[in-house]
Design a protein around this motif. Sequence first.
Motif, mmCIF file in Angstrom:
data_model
loop_
_atom_site.group_PDB
_atom_site.id
_atom_site.type_symbol
_atom_site.label_atom_id
_atom_site.label_comp_id
_atom_site.label_asym_id
_atom_site.label_seq_id
_atom_site.Cartn_x
_atom_site.Cartn_y
_atom_site.Cartn_z
ATOM 1 N N LEU A 200 -0.570 5.431 1.207
ATOM 2 C CA LEU A 200 0.296 4.255 1.350
ATOM 3 C C LEU A 200 0.472 3.508 0.028
ATOM 4 O O LEU A 200 1.572 3.070 -0.309
ATOM 5 C CB LEU A 200 -0.271 3.312 2.408
ATOM 6 N N VAL A 201 -0.607 3.347 -0.730
ATOM 7 C CA VAL A 201 -0.515 2.553 -1.961
ATOM 8 C C VAL A 201 0.289 3.253 -3.060
ATOM 9 O O VAL A 201 0.611 2.636 -4.086
ATOM 10 C CB VAL A 201 -1.922 2.196 -2.498
ATOM 11 N N LYS A 202 0.638 4.505 -2.852
ATOM 12 C CA LYS A 202 1.475 5.219 -3.816
ATOM 13 C C LYS A 202 2.956 4.921 -3.614
ATOM 14 O O LYS A 202 3.772 5.197 -4.493
ATOM 15 C CB LYS A 202 1.246 6.725 -3.705
ATOM 16 N N LEU A 203 3.295 4.336 -2.465
ATOM 17 C CA LEU A 203 4.698 4.048 -2.163
ATOM 18 C C LEU A 203 5.172 2.828 -2.951
ATOM 19 O O LEU A 203 4.412 1.882 -3.159
ATOM 20 C CB LEU A 203 4.861 3.798 -0.661
ATOM 21 N N PRO A 204 6.437 2.820 -3.389
ATOM 22 C CA PRO A 204 6.977 1.677 -4.137
ATOM 23 C C PRO A 204 6.859 0.366 -3.356
ATOM 24 O O PRO A 204 7.213 0.304 -2.174
ATOM 25 C CB PRO A 204 8.449 2.059 -4.351
ATOM 26 N N GLY A 205 6.327 -0.673 -4.000
ATOM 27 C CA GLY A 205 6.228 -1.987 -3.374
ATOM 28 C C GLY A 205 5.089 -2.138 -2.393
ATOM 29 O O GLY A 205 4.972 -3.182 -1.737
ATOM 30 N N VAL A 206 4.231 -1.127 -2.282
ATOM 31 C CA VAL A 206 3.126 -1.176 -1.303
ATOM 32 C C VAL A 206 1.790 -1.296 -2.034
ATOM 33 O O VAL A 206 1.415 -0.433 -2.820
ATOM 34 C CB VAL A 206 3.120 0.084 -0.411
ATOM 35 N N GLY A 207 1.091 -2.394 -1.769
ATOM 36 C CA GLY A 207 -0.242 -2.602 -2.319
ATOM 37 C C GLY A 207 -1.284 -2.515 -1.219
ATOM 38 O O GLY A 207 -0.975 -2.162 -0.076
ATOM 39 N N ARG A 208 -2.505 -2.874 -1.546
ATOM 40 C CA ARG A 208 -3.591 -2.776 -0.562
ATOM 41 C C ARG A 208 -3.358 -3.715 0.623
ATOM 42 O O ARG A 208 -3.642 -3.362 1.767
ATOM 43 C CB ARG A 208 -4.935 -3.103 -1.227
ATOM 44 N N LYS A 209 -2.845 -4.916 0.357
ATOM 45 C CA LYS A 209 -2.612 -5.858 1.446
ATOM 46 C C LYS A 209 -1.633 -5.274 2.456
ATOM 47 O O LYS A 209 -1.900 -5.244 3.668
ATOM 48 C CB LYS A 209 -2.057 -7.174 0.898
ATOM 49 N N THR A 210 -0.493 -4.784 1.970
ATOM 50 C CA THR A 210 0.513 -4.188 2.854
ATOM 51 C C THR A 210 -0.055 -2.964 3.563
ATOM 52 O O THR A 210 0.180 -2.767 4.762
ATOM 53 C CB THR A 210 1.758 -3.794 2.034
ATOM 54 N N ALA A 211 -0.799 -2.159 2.823
ATOM 55 C CA ALA A 211 -1.365 -0.944 3.412
ATOM 56 C C ALA A 211 -2.310 -1.270 4.563
ATOM 57 O O ALA A 211 -2.285 -0.615 5.616
ATOM 58 C CB ALA A 211 -2.091 -0.144 2.336
ATOM 59 N N PHE A 212 -3.145 -2.294 4.398
ATOM 60 C CA PHE A 212 -4.097 -2.647 5.452
ATOM 61 C C PHE A 212 -3.387 -3.252 6.672
ATOM 62 O O PHE A 212 -3.859 -3.094 7.808
ATOM 63 C CB PHE A 212 -5.154 -3.608 4.923
ATOM 64 N N VAL A 213 -2.286 -3.956 6.444
ATOM 65 C CA VAL A 213 -1.506 -4.465 7.575
ATOM 66 C C VAL A 213 -1.016 -3.290 8.418
ATOM 67 O O VAL A 213 -1.120 -3.288 9.653
ATOM 68 C CB VAL A 213 -0.305 -5.306 7.084
ATOM 69 N N VAL A 214 -0.500 -2.267 7.755
ATOM 70 C CA VAL A 214 0.039 -1.092 8.460
ATOM 71 C C VAL A 214 -1.085 -0.298 9.118
ATOM 72 O O VAL A 214 -0.989 0.080 10.294
ATOM 73 C CB VAL A 214 0.832 -0.198 7.485
ATOM 74 N N LEU A 215 -2.156 -0.060 8.383
ATOM 75 C CA LEU A 215 -3.269 0.718 8.938
ATOM 76 C C LEU A 215 -3.900 0.025 10.142
ATOM 77 O O LEU A 215 -4.207 0.662 11.156
ATOM 78 C CB LEU A 215 -4.333 0.943 7.861
ATOM 79 N N GLY A 216 -4.095 -1.287 10.033
ATOM 80 C CA GLY A 216 -4.770 -2.005 11.103
ATOM 81 C C GLY A 216 -3.931 -2.199 12.343
ATOM 82 O O GLY A 216 -4.456 -2.165 13.465
ATOM 83 N N ASN A 217 -2.599 -2.363 12.159
ATOM 84 C CA ASN A 217 -1.753 -2.722 13.295
ATOM 85 C C ASN A 217 -0.862 -1.592 13.805
ATOM 86 O O ASN A 217 -0.353 -1.675 14.926
ATOM 87 C CB ASN A 217 -0.887 -3.928 12.910
#
Length: 341
Positions: A200-217
């Motif tokens: 996820l963090v390799k995608l443009p505009g995606v950092g750890r915060k965004t990645a954890f939102v997606v992974l968790g929800n």
Amino acid sequence: MKPTEKKTTKATEKKTTAKKATTVKSTAEKVTAKKATAKKATAKKATAEKATVGRKKAVAAPAKASAAVEKASPAKTVAPKPPRDESRTALVRRARRINRELAEVYPYAHPELDFENPFQLLVATVLSAQTTDLRVNQTTPTLFAKYPTPEDLAEANPEEVEVILRPCGFFRAKTRSVMGLSKALVEEFGGEVPGRLEDLVKLPGVGRKTAFVVLGNAFGRPGITVDTHFQRLVRRWRWTEETDPDKIEAAVGALFPKSEWTMLSHHVIFHGRRICHARKPACGACPIAPLCPAYGEGETDPEKARKLLKYEKGGYPGQRLKPPQAYLDAGGKPAPPLGAG
């Protein structure tokens, strides 16, 4: 007495007197030498002490300079800190108790972005930077109606996407990000949102915060979402003094079981948006006031504090809040936070 004997006696007396004079002189010279040696030693010691003091002053000078700079900086409201001797065990217990209290107040805590699948959540989370979830929720229905899949968004006309995203602010940069991540999803993951942090963090505009939102929800995988609200509250509660998001994530994650990370994030963010505001917290209406070392930083009067509460999507669980009297001591004054002197 014969003249010869008189002469002999006088000579003897002269010799004795001369000998005594020599002894006295020798003794005086020795005393003078000792005094001179002592004086030199004293002078040497004094010089050494001055040198030592000089070195100490040289070391202390930067600290004084720093103190002067700090005094010159603008005055800030400093929240009372918990006791310095708060042990690690006490911190863990206090942090977990706060989370339990928040879970009772916000039993329905959830991501406040509207989405129907991982792709929509990913795009909405990227768009939520520097704007409100409400604004994003007003924008994404049009975006997803026109571009429902990564393939559609990857091949879209950038100018048309910009028109749709304009209300979210930074619309040009966000257009590049959502179109770039859509193209990456198509080319690298077959149009599917990956369920791993490292992907996820390799995608443009995606950092750890965004990645954890997606992974968790979207995937049910625990993660801590360190947004601006989360950063502000965990420092206010003295869970950590770190300012870097990654270090905050690690510090707070160590206080809780991994299984609680996702809901912990929701509880803290909900509380930060509704009660524990950045500029003026509603301390008098806060359900965790007795546990908060920053109690008193905001409005402590219960009635005035309730006027500061913010009602957002999902409503506000006013009926679950403890009555204002729960935060007053026997004398009718606000009870001090747990651990305060």
